[in-house]
Design a protein around this motif. Structure first.
Motif, short mmCIF file in Angstrom:
data_model
loop_
_atom_site.label_atom_id
_atom_site.label_comp_id
_atom_site.label_asym_id
_atom_site.label_seq_id
_atom_site.Cartn_x
_atom_site.Cartn_y
_atom_site.Cartn_z
N ASN A 38 -14.28 -28.06 28.72
CA ASN A 38 -14.01 -26.88 29.12
C ASN A 38 -14.88 -26.92 30.53
OD1 ASN A 38 -16.13 -25.98 28.34
ND2 ASN A 38 -15.45 -24.17 27.21
N ASP A 39 -15.68 -28.06 30.80
CA ASP A 39 -16.64 -28.09 31.89
C ASP A 39 -15.68 -28.28 33.19
OD1 ASP A 39 -19.76 -29.00 32.77
OD2 ASP A 39 -18.22 -30.21 33.99
N THR A 40 -15.83 -27.45 34.23
CA THR A 40 -15.02 -27.58 35.19
C THR A 40 -15.28 -28.53 36.26
OG1 THR A 40 -16.72 -26.19 36.59
CG2 THR A 40 -14.69 -25.24 35.32
N ASN A 41 -16.45 -29.05 36.25
CA ASN A 41 -16.68 -30.47 37.21
C ASN A 41 -16.21 -31.77 36.56
OD1 ASN A 41 -18.05 -29.06 39.14
ND2 ASN A 41 -19.97 -28.81 37.92
N THR A 42 -16.33 -32.00 35.06
CA THR A 42 -16.09 -32.97 34.57
C THR A 42 -15.19 -32.65 33.20
OG1 THR A 42 -17.93 -34.16 35.34
CG2 THR A 42 -16.90 -35.17 33.61
N PRO A 43 -13.93 -32.45 33.49
CA PRO A 43 -13.27 -32.08 32.25
C PRO A 43 -12.88 -33.13 31.38
CG PRO A 43 -11.77 -32.17 34.21
CD PRO A 43 -13.26 -32.23 34.65
N ASN A 44 -12.90 -34.37 31.73
CA ASN A 44 -12.79 -35.60 30.87
C ASN A 44 -13.66 -36.59 31.20
OD1 ASN A 44 -10.02 -35.05 29.89
ND2 ASN A 44 -9.23 -35.07 31.90
N CYS A 45 -14.58 -37.10 30.30
CA CYS A 45 -15.46 -37.97 30.52
C CYS A 45 -15.10 -39.33 29.77
CB CYS A 45 -16.83 -37.49 29.80
SG CYS A 45 -18.14 -38.67 29.89
N ASN A 46 -15.14 -40.53 30.32
CA ASN A 46 -14.51 -41.69 29.71
C ASN A 46 -15.71 -42.70 29.25
OD1 ASN A 46 -11.82 -40.79 29.78
ND2 ASN A 46 -11.58 -41.41 31.88
N ILE A 47 -15.67 -43.16 28.37
CA ILE A 47 -16.74 -43.72 27.88
C ILE A 47 -16.19 -45.22 27.40
CG2 ILE A 47 -18.86 -44.33 26.39
CD1 ILE A 47 -19.07 -41.29 26.13
N ASN A 48 -16.78 -46.36 28.24
CA ASN A 48 -16.06 -47.83 27.63
C ASN A 48 -16.80 -48.02 26.55
OD1 ASN A 48 -14.81 -50.25 27.90
ND2 ASN A 48 -16.20 -50.96 29.29
N LEU A 49 -16.18 -48.53 25.47
CA LEU A 49 -16.65 -49.18 24.36
C LEU A 49 -16.24 -50.54 24.08
CD1 LEU A 49 -15.67 -45.96 21.85
CD2 LEU A 49 -17.69 -46.73 23.01
N THR A 50 -17.17 -51.48 23.60
CA THR A 50 -16.78 -52.82 23.24
C THR A 50 -17.46 -53.19 21.89
OG1 THR A 50 -17.21 -53.45 25.80
CG2 THR A 50 -17.28 -55.14 24.33
N GLY A 51 -16.74 -54.05 21.16
CA GLY A 51 -17.14 -54.59 20.02
C GLY A 51 -16.61 -55.86 19.59
N THR A 52 -17.17 -56.77 18.61
CA THR A 52 -16.52 -58.10 18.22
C THR A 52 -16.55 -58.15 16.88
OG1 THR A 52 -18.14 -58.63 20.05
CG2 THR A 52 -17.39 -60.39 18.36
N GLY A 53 -15.60 -58.44 16.47
CA GLY A 53 -15.11 -58.54 15.31
C GLY A 53 -15.34 -60.15 14.63
N PHE A 54 -15.94 -60.19 13.44
CA PHE A 54 -16.23 -61.56 12.97
C PHE A 54 -16.14 -61.53 11.46
CE2 PHE A 54 -20.17 -59.26 13.39
CZ PHE A 54 -20.94 -59.38 12.00
N GLU A 55 -16.04 -62.80 10.94
CA GLU A 55 -15.85 -62.80 9.45
C GLU A 55 -17.49 -63.00 8.84
OE1 GLU A 55 -13.47 -66.06 7.95
OE2 GLU A 55 -12.17 -65.94 9.63
#
Length: 208
Positions: A38-55
């Motif tokens: 409900n922050d009026t200045n930043t109602p939506n904050c997007n964070i980039n996520l990166t991961g690597t799958g391996f055996e």
């Protein structure tokens, strides 16, 4: 922080959120974490996520490719190596060697009797692939016949500690039979007996 939403964060406080990564395949995966408030200045904050799958227990898988199974003097001989990997990121050396008749064990690329990497300090990562790389491309010289083989093996960088079982591909060095004809003379007259003899020489492997 509470395990349920919405989460209330008092002024001046922090909240730690854990994000679980469960890849359905190997390789890099990208995504977004969106925090709505409900922050009026930043109602939506997007964070980039990166991961690597391996055996977890995967080992590099080399493969030797030859342009035939049996070769004679004068034939073109082409040997190539390729590989793929699906494990965690690491660094390795790739050794390629050839076993020849007479007990010779030679390491590529210089065909030395001392171990040397064919490719050193390879950066392996999930989804890594080594395209077909030429080991040798020559015209077969005169060599002793017999069974031969190429071997490719990944080792931990700077060591001779194997990573997996490697790969082996066999081939044969052979030679064609030679037919020799001889006469019992060079000049013949009427009444002479001409004799033709034949000798078959086999410089290669046993034939029937």
């Amino acid at each position: 922080c509470s395990d349920t939403t919405p989460i209330t964060i008092p002024s001046g406080e922090t909240c730690q959120v854990s994000v679980k990564f469960s890849p359905q395949g190997i390789g890099r995966r990208d995504g977004w974490l969106t925090i709505t408030s409900n922050d009026t200045n930043t109602p939506n904050c997007n964070i980039n996520l990166t991961g690597t799958g391996f055996e977890q227990n995967a080992q590099p898988q080399p493969n030797i490719v030859l342009n035939g199974a049996s070769f004679e003097e004068g034939d073109r001989f082409l040997a190539q190596v390729e590989a793929e990997y699906s494990g965690p990121s690491t660094t390795a050396d790739l050794y390629v060697s050839v076993f020849l008749p007479g007990g010779w064990h030679l390491y590529c690329p210089s065909f030395s009797t001392m171990p040397e990497p064919f490719i050193s300090s390879i950066q392996l990562y999930p989804g890594y692939k080594l395209g077909r790389t030429t080991i040798i491309d020559v015209i077969i010289p005169k060599l002793d016949p017999g069974q031969c083989s190429f071997m490719a093996l990944f080792c931990h960088e700077g060591t001779l500690t194997p990573m997996g079982d490697g790969a082996t591909e066999s081939f044969t060095l052979d030679g064609p039979p030679r037919l020799n004809l001889s006469l019992n003379g060079s000049t013949f007259r009427e009444g002479d007996v001409m004799s033709l003899s034949t000798t078959i020489e086999n410089p290669g492997l046993a034939k029937s």
